[in-house]
Design a protein around this motif. Structure first.
Motif, PDB file in Angstrom:
ATOM      1  N   VAL A   1      44.965  73.971  96.509  1.00 15.11           N
ATOM      2  CA  VAL A   1      43.733  73.277  96.509  1.00 15.11           C
ATOM      3  C   VAL A   1      44.128  71.940  96.822  1.00 15.11           C
ATOM      4  O   VAL A   1      44.978  71.271  96.477  1.00 15.11           O
ATOM      5  CB  VAL A   1      43.146  73.535  95.027  1.00 15.11           C
ATOM      6  N   ILE A   2      43.064  71.437  97.919  1.00 16.54           N
ATOM      7  CA  ILE A   2      43.025  69.935  98.181  1.00 16.54           C
ATOM      8  C   ILE A   2      42.002  69.297  97.489  1.00 16.54           C
ATOM      9  O   ILE A   2      40.791  69.697  97.967  1.00 16.54           O
ATOM     10  CB  ILE A   2      42.933  69.954  99.691  1.00 16.54           C
ATOM     11  N   LEU A   3      42.373  68.355  96.789  1.00 15.57           N
ATOM     12  CA  LEU A   3      41.199  67.360  96.079  1.00 15.57           C
ATOM     13  C   LEU A   3      41.233  66.019  96.767  1.00 15.57           C
ATOM     14  O   LEU A   3      42.179  65.356  96.257  1.00 15.57           O
ATOM     15  CB  LEU A   3      41.309  67.508  94.626  1.00 15.57           C
ATOM     16  N   ALA A   4      40.116  65.798  97.588  1.00 11.90           N
ATOM     17  CA  ALA A   4      40.007  64.471  98.149  1.00 11.90           C
ATOM     18  C   ALA A   4      39.310  63.394  97.469  1.00 11.90           C
ATOM     19  O   ALA A   4      39.129  63.526  96.428  1.00 11.90           O
ATOM     20  CB  ALA A   4      39.432  64.503  99.643  1.00 11.90           C
ATOM     21  N   GLY A   5      39.448  62.116  97.976  1.00 16.49           N
ATOM     22  CA  GLY A   5      38.728  61.128  97.071  1.00 16.49           C
ATOM     23  C   GLY A   5      37.600  60.836  97.440  1.00 16.49           C
ATOM     24  O   GLY A   5      36.950  61.315  98.478  1.00 16.49           O
ATOM     25  N   ALA A   6      36.967  60.058  96.752  1.00 15.40           N
ATOM     26  CA  ALA A   6      35.375  59.438  96.693  1.00 15.40           C
ATOM     27  C   ALA A   6      34.859  58.931  95.453  1.00 15.40           C
ATOM     28  O   ALA A   6      33.644  59.092  95.138  1.00 15.40           O
ATOM     29  CB  ALA A   6      34.579  60.663  97.340  1.00 15.40           C
ATOM     30  N   GLY A   7      35.845  58.289  94.748  1.00 20.00           N
ATOM     31  CA  GLY A   7      35.329  57.143  93.705  1.00 20.00           C
ATOM     32  C   GLY A   7      34.843  58.224  92.636  1.00 20.00           C
ATOM     33  O   GLY A   7      35.160  59.379  92.543  1.00 20.00           O
TER      34      GLY A   7
ATOM     35  N   SER B   1      43.692  60.428 104.899  1.00 16.63           N
ATOM     36  CA  SER B   1      42.439  61.022 104.413  1.00 16.63           C
ATOM     37  C   SER B   1      42.824  61.907 103.157  1.00 16.63           C
ATOM     38  O   SER B   1      43.106  61.708 102.090  1.00 16.63           O
ATOM     39  CB  SER B   1      41.519  61.239 105.245  1.00 16.63           C
ATOM     40  N   SER B   2      42.291  63.286 103.498  1.00 17.37           N
ATOM     41  CA  SER B   2      42.282  64.127 102.260  1.00 17.37           C
ATOM     42  C   SER B   2      43.837  64.663 102.225  1.00 17.37           C
ATOM     43  O   SER B   2      44.026  65.291 101.086  1.00 17.37           O
ATOM     44  CB  SER B   2      41.430  65.379 102.677  1.00 17.37           C
ATOM     45  N   ASN B   3      44.705  64.422 102.928  1.00 16.12           N
ATOM     46  CA  ASN B   3      46.384  64.923 102.887  1.00 16.12           C
ATOM     47  C   ASN B   3      46.201  66.269 102.703  1.00 16.12           C
ATOM     48  O   ASN B   3      47.086  66.916 102.125  1.00 16.12           O
ATOM     49  CB  ASN B   3      46.560  64.377 101.581  1.00 16.12           C
ATOM     50  N   ALA B   4      45.391  67.115 103.465  1.00 13.21           N
ATOM     51  CA  ALA B   4      45.296  68.414 103.317  1.00 13.21           C
ATOM     52  C   ALA B   4      46.591  68.958 104.325  1.00 13.21           C
ATOM     53  O   ALA B   4      47.058  70.419 103.864  1.00 13.21           O
ATOM     54  CB  ALA B   4      44.243  69.076 104.110  1.00 13.21           C
TER      55      ALA B   4
ATOM     56  N   PRO C   1      34.469  65.428  99.167  1.00 11.86           N
ATOM     57  CA  PRO C   1      33.086  64.956  98.651  1.00 11.86           C
ATOM     58  C   PRO C   1      32.785  64.072 100.009  1.00 11.86           C
ATOM     59  O   PRO C   1      31.344  63.994 100.268  1.00 11.86           O
ATOM     60  CB  PRO C   1      33.689  63.863  97.658  1.00 11.86           C
ATOM     61  N   PHE C   2      33.421  63.503 100.850  1.00 10.61           N
ATOM     62  CA  PHE C   2      32.955  62.654 102.023  1.00 10.61           C
ATOM     63  C   PHE C   2      32.731  63.707 103.263  1.00 10.61           C
ATOM     64  O   PHE C   2      32.531  63.216 104.358  1.00 10.61           O
ATOM     65  CB  PHE C   2      33.862  61.572 102.395  1.00 10.61           C
TER      66      PHE C   2
ATOM     67  N   VAL D   1      36.722  75.127 103.478  1.00  5.68           N
ATOM     68  CA  VAL D   1      36.369  74.014 103.195  1.00  5.68           C
ATOM     69  C   VAL D   1      35.055  73.616 102.621  1.00  5.68           C
ATOM     70  O   VAL D   1      34.086  74.485 103.051  1.00  5.68           O
ATOM     71  CB  VAL D   1      36.327  72.861 104.554  1.00  5.68           C
ATOM     72  N   VAL D   2      34.960  72.978 101.557  1.00  7.65           N
ATOM     73  CA  VAL D   2      33.670  72.851 100.948  1.00  7.65           C
ATOM     74  C   VAL D   2      33.316  71.310 100.783  1.00  7.65           C
ATOM     75  O   VAL D   2      33.930  70.468 100.268  1.00  7.65           O
ATOM     76  CB  VAL D   2      33.658  73.454  99.459  1.00  7.65           C
ATOM     77  N   PHE D   3      32.028  71.163 101.415  1.00 15.00           N
ATOM     78  CA  PHE D   3      31.338  69.630 101.342  1.00 15.00           C
ATOM     79  C   PHE D   3      30.374  69.891 100.202  1.00 15.00           C
ATOM     80  O   PHE D   3      29.718  70.995  99.900  1.00 15.00           O
ATOM     81  CB  PHE D   3      30.933  69.401 102.637  1.00 15.00           C
ATOM     82  N   PRO D   4      29.980  68.430  99.562  1.00 16.38           N
ATOM     83  CA  PRO D   4      28.849  68.718  98.672  1.00 16.38           C
ATOM     84  C   PRO D   4      27.281  69.165  99.697  1.00 16.38           C
ATOM     85  O   PRO D   4      27.390  68.638 100.810  1.00 16.38           O
ATOM     86  CB  PRO D   4      28.648  67.055  98.439  1.00 16.38           C
TER      87      PRO D   4
END
Length: 297
Positions: A11-17, A202-205, A219-220, A250-253
């Protein structure tokens, strides 16, 4: 590492505050509520806000409780997330960093320039305050047995840094380094100083290379402000993973989380709508993600 002997999941958890943290917690909780437990993945990679999520969902605290805590928190107004005078707001950061990107020749040069600019903004005692804030967010301060990677960039060398339970760095420090806002200074660990893990890639996938099934929560929505030829963007990383034999989802909001994944994502007021949107999205995607997670189809 050879992962071919058994099915493996990452699971890759990216950033976005604040918004990104809440959306990811909500989505993981929504999936779990319908029986899809991605928190038990063989590998979890956390970047920036995603590093906090990584530490939270592997802490042993049920993700339903993590989600409930966001929902139960007092509503924050749009003014509550104002930065201190020594920091920049989200929009100010965008302008500041755009100038650095424009002056850079490639990703390595960008990291060098970002690190130098961050070190210029270092201030006494701020790292101690940031560590206290991060520690309060984590239910458990010990690394889990599960494989968790936390990303950062060494501000002195501008080289990427990957922390795990064998790196000799405390989990709280690793998350504090990955979430540090370079525009507010660096985060020190011993003699070293670090900036946000998203400056690595970025996400470091790409850190999930070799894993059979890789689920990316971004999230972005895959957006990248650096030139495509730098290869920092998510699409490039996904293509690399697939070329290496990984199945990638890949899942985006979606619209349910609201328009909060922008320069205002640092604002605590974004957490409630982002979490609720993520939870509903997780439940809606459970059948699709569940099939992928089990290796069906």
């Amino acid at each position: 590492m050879n992962h071919s002997s058994a099915p493996t999941t990452a699971v890759i958890l990216a950033g976005a505050g604040a918004a990104g943290n809440a959306w990811q917690i909500g989505l993981v909780a929504g999936l779990a509520d319908v029986g899809v437990d991605i928190a038990r993945a063989d590998l979890i990679v956390g970047t920036s806000a995603g590093s906090t999520v990584a530490a939270q969902i592997t802490s042993g605290v049920p993700v339903a409780d993590l989600y409930a805590a966001i929902i139960a928190a007092p509503p924050a107004d749009r003014g509550s997330g104002r930065p201190t005078p020594a920091q920049l707001s989200g929009p100010s950061y965008m302008e500041w960093s755009e100038q650095i990107i424009a002056a850079s020749t490639d990703a390595s040069d960008w990291r060098r320039r970002m690190a130098a600019a961050a070190m210029e903004k270092d201030a006494p005692n701020r790292p101690n305050r940031w560590r206290d804030i991060v520690a309060a967010r984590l239910p458990r301060h010990a690394w889990p047995e599960q494989r968790v990677l936390i990303t950062a960039v060494d501000a002195r060398t501008a080289q990427p840094e990957i922390f795990d339970r064998d790196s000799g760095v405390d989990l709280v420090d690793a998350v504090a380094a990955s979430t540090s806002n370079g525009f507010g200074g660096t985060y020190p660990i011993g003699e070293n100083r670090y900036i946000n893990g998203a400056y690595r890639r970025s996400s470091n996938a790409d850190l999930a290379s070799g894993y059979g099934r890789v689920l990316v929560l971004d999230p972005f929505s895959g957006r990248s402000r650096s030139p495509v030829e730098w290869g920092m963007d998510l699409a490039t990383q996904v293509a690399e993973l697939r070329a290496g034999g990984s199945a990638v989802e890949v899942v985006f909001p979606d619209a349910g989380a609201g328009d909060v994944f922008n320069a205002d994502a640092l604002n605590p007021a974004t957490r409630l709508p982002a979490a609720r949107g993520g939870y509903a999205q997780g439940r809606a995607l459970a059948e699709r993600i569940g099939g992928f997670w089990r290796g069906e189809g």
